[in-house]
Design an enzyme around this catalytic site. Structure first.
Site, PDB file in Angstrom:
ATOM      1  N   GLY A   1      43.179  41.435  40.896  1.00  0.00           N
ATOM      2  CA  GLY A   1      43.966  42.212  41.845  1.00  0.00           C
ATOM      3  C   GLY A   1      45.090  41.320  42.326  1.00  0.00           C
ATOM      4  N   GLU A   2      45.275  41.257  43.616  1.00  0.00           N
ATOM      5  CA  GLU A   2      46.314  40.393  44.187  1.00  0.00           C
ATOM      6  C   GLU A   2      45.627  39.455  45.178  1.00  0.00           C
ATOM      7  OE1 GLU A   2      49.366  40.498  42.861  1.00  0.00           O
ATOM      8  OE2 GLU A   2      49.593  38.672  44.043  1.00  0.00           O
ATOM      9  N   SER A   3      45.633  38.177  44.846  1.00  0.00           N
ATOM     10  CA  SER A   3      44.833  37.233  45.631  1.00  0.00           C
ATOM     11  C   SER A   3      45.293  37.139  47.089  1.00  0.00           C
ATOM     12  CB  SER A   3      44.827  35.856  44.968  1.00  0.00           C
ATOM     13  OG  SER A   3      46.144  35.375  44.820  1.00  0.00           O
TER      14      SER A   3
ATOM     15  N   CYS B   1      40.394  36.363  37.372  1.00  0.00           N
ATOM     16  CA  CYS B   1      41.828  36.332  37.669  1.00  0.00           C
ATOM     17  C   CYS B   1      42.079  36.085  39.156  1.00  0.00           C
ATOM     18  CB  CYS B   1      42.482  37.601  37.139  1.00  0.00           C
ATOM     19  SG  CYS B   1      44.241  37.398  36.893  1.00  0.00           S
TER      20      CYS B   1
ATOM     21  N   ARG C   1      49.157  29.807  39.967  1.00  0.00           N
ATOM     22  CA  ARG C   1      49.259  31.271  39.901  1.00  0.00           C
ATOM     23  C   ARG C   1      50.402  31.707  38.981  1.00  0.00           C
ATOM     24  NH1 ARG C   1      50.123  33.747  45.462  1.00  0.00           N
ATOM     25  NH2 ARG C   1      49.850  35.649  44.266  1.00  0.00           N
TER      26      ARG C   1
ATOM     27  N   ILE D   1      46.437  39.310  32.721  1.00  0.00           N
ATOM     28  CA  ILE D   1      47.381  40.114  33.513  1.00  0.00           C
ATOM     29  C   ILE D   1      47.898  39.246  34.659  1.00  0.00           C
ATOM     30  CG2 ILE D   1      47.713  42.205  34.886  1.00  0.00           C
ATOM     31  CD1 ILE D   1      45.234  43.374  33.431  1.00  0.00           C
ATOM     32  N   ARG D   2      49.153  38.877  34.583  1.00  0.00           N
ATOM     33  CA  ARG D   2      49.729  37.953  35.585  1.00  0.00           C
ATOM     34  C   ARG D   2      48.723  36.842  35.913  1.00  0.00           C
ATOM     35  NH1 ARG D   2      49.961  40.675  39.995  1.00  0.00           N
ATOM     36  NH2 ARG D   2      49.070  42.552  39.093  1.00  0.00           N
TER      37      ARG D   2
ATOM     38  N   HIS E   1      40.338  39.034  31.830  1.00  0.00           N
ATOM     39  CA  HIS E   1      39.626  40.224  32.314  1.00  0.00           C
ATOM     40  C   HIS E   1      38.655  40.794  31.278  1.00  0.00           C
ATOM     41  CE1 HIS E   1      42.148  41.107  35.929  1.00  0.00           C
ATOM     42  NE2 HIS E   1      43.046  40.415  35.241  1.00  0.00           N
TER      43      HIS E   1
ATOM     44  N   GLU F   1      36.230  42.655  31.798  1.00  0.00           N
ATOM     45  CA  GLU F   1      35.847  44.020  32.219  1.00  0.00           C
ATOM     46  C   GLU F   1      36.782  45.075  31.629  1.00  0.00           C
ATOM     47  OE1 GLU F   1      37.471  41.863  33.976  1.00  0.00           O
ATOM     48  OE2 GLU F   1      38.959  42.839  35.243  1.00  0.00           O
TER      49      GLU F   1
HETATM   50  N1  GLN Z   1      48.791  37.282  39.895  1.00  0.00           N
HETATM   51  C1  GLN Z   1      47.713  37.740  40.725  1.00  0.00           C
HETATM   52  C2  GLN Z   1      47.529  36.808  41.923  1.00  0.00           C
HETATM   53  O1  GLN Z   1      48.146  35.800  41.991  1.00  0.00           O
HETATM   54  C3  GLN Z   1      46.416  37.828  39.952  1.00  0.00           C
HETATM   55  C4  GLN Z   1      46.517  38.886  38.892  1.00  0.00           C
HETATM   56  C5  GLN Z   1      45.218  39.478  38.462  1.00  0.00           C
HETATM   57  O2  GLN Z   1      44.205  39.382  39.155  1.00  0.00           O
HETATM   58  N2  GLN Z   1      45.233  40.191  37.377  1.00  0.00           N
HETATM   59  O3  GLN Z   1      46.769  37.116  42.785  1.00  0.00           O
END
Ligand code: GLN
Length: 212
Positions: A54-56, A86, A113, A142-143, A178, A180
């Site tokens: 997600g977004e940390s 992630c 990150r 993913i990112r 990921h 999952e």
């Molecule tokens: N780039 C996101 C972060 O820094 C992490 C991306 C992800 O969980 N797929 O939180």
């Protein structure tokens, strides 16, 4: 409802933000019911917890807002098994760069990150080598963060282009990718073994490095 759940292996998925539903589906495919966790008190019943992608930064804020940060750290230090993917790995790390942000300090790694460049938002790779047994390991990024340092207690279970992408320290497991989002259940299976209270789960406990 909770009577249905094997109390020896009751697994939660932190459901404040991110792709928690995909982890729940992976656990379901292994015959395990996943409990969505949104409060500190809900941690008490668990033997294992997954922090999803997600977004940390957002997840850190939500953990604070729910008063979950300190109880979560305490729960893990009390022996709860933890798996982060992630953003979950970013939260678990001892140190976070690019930019620097607070971390829960639950696994002795440093992560950078969004380390694979802004243009390459997401991509699929294949692990150079892995310690899970069987087929090659497909990696959905993913990112994604990059694990740039690992402490001596940390075991590297898979690498991509030389960098660790799946690491374990005792009952704590982190991946920058990921699983999952694939059909491959080997990593969730590994985590279930780690979370079984009666399991010595010794296979990956001693520090060593995967070839590759
Ligand atoms: N780039 C996101 C972060 O820094 C992490 C991306 C992800 O969980 N797929 O939180």
């Amino acid at each position: 409802m909770s009577k249905q759940i094997d109390s020896n292996r009751r697994i939660g998925v932190l459901a404040l933000q991110g792709d928690f539903a995909a982890h729940a589906r992976a656990l379901n495919r292994l015959g395990v019911e996943a409990v969505e966790i949104r409060t500190a008190s809900a941690l008490e019943e668990l033997s294992g917890l997954i922090i999803p992608g997600g977004e940390s930064t957002t997840m850190l804020k939500f953990l604070e807002a729910e008063g979950m940060t300190a109880p979560l750290i305490e729960w893990v230090k009390g022996g709860g098994a933890l798996y982060g993917t992630c953003a979950g790995t970013i939260l678990m790390a001892n140190r976070v760069t690019h930019p620097v942000q607070p971390a829960l300090r639950l696994i002795d790694i440093t992560v950078e990150r969004n380390a694979y460049g802004r243009q390459v938002d997401s991509f699929i790779g294949r692990a150079d080598g892995h310690d899970l047994g069987g087929d090659p390991l497909e990696l959905v990024f993913i990112r994604a963060p990059r694990i740039v340092e690992v402490g001596k207690e940390v075991v590297v279970l898979a690498r991509y282009e030389g960098d660790p992408v799946l690491v374990r320290q005792g009952r704590r497991l982190s991946s920058t990718f990921h699983p999952e989002l694939t059909q491959d259940l080997r990593i969730h299976e590994l985590f279930l073994g780690m979370a079984a209270r009666d399991s010595t789960s010794a296979r990956h406990d001693s520090p060593r490095r995967v070839a590759g």
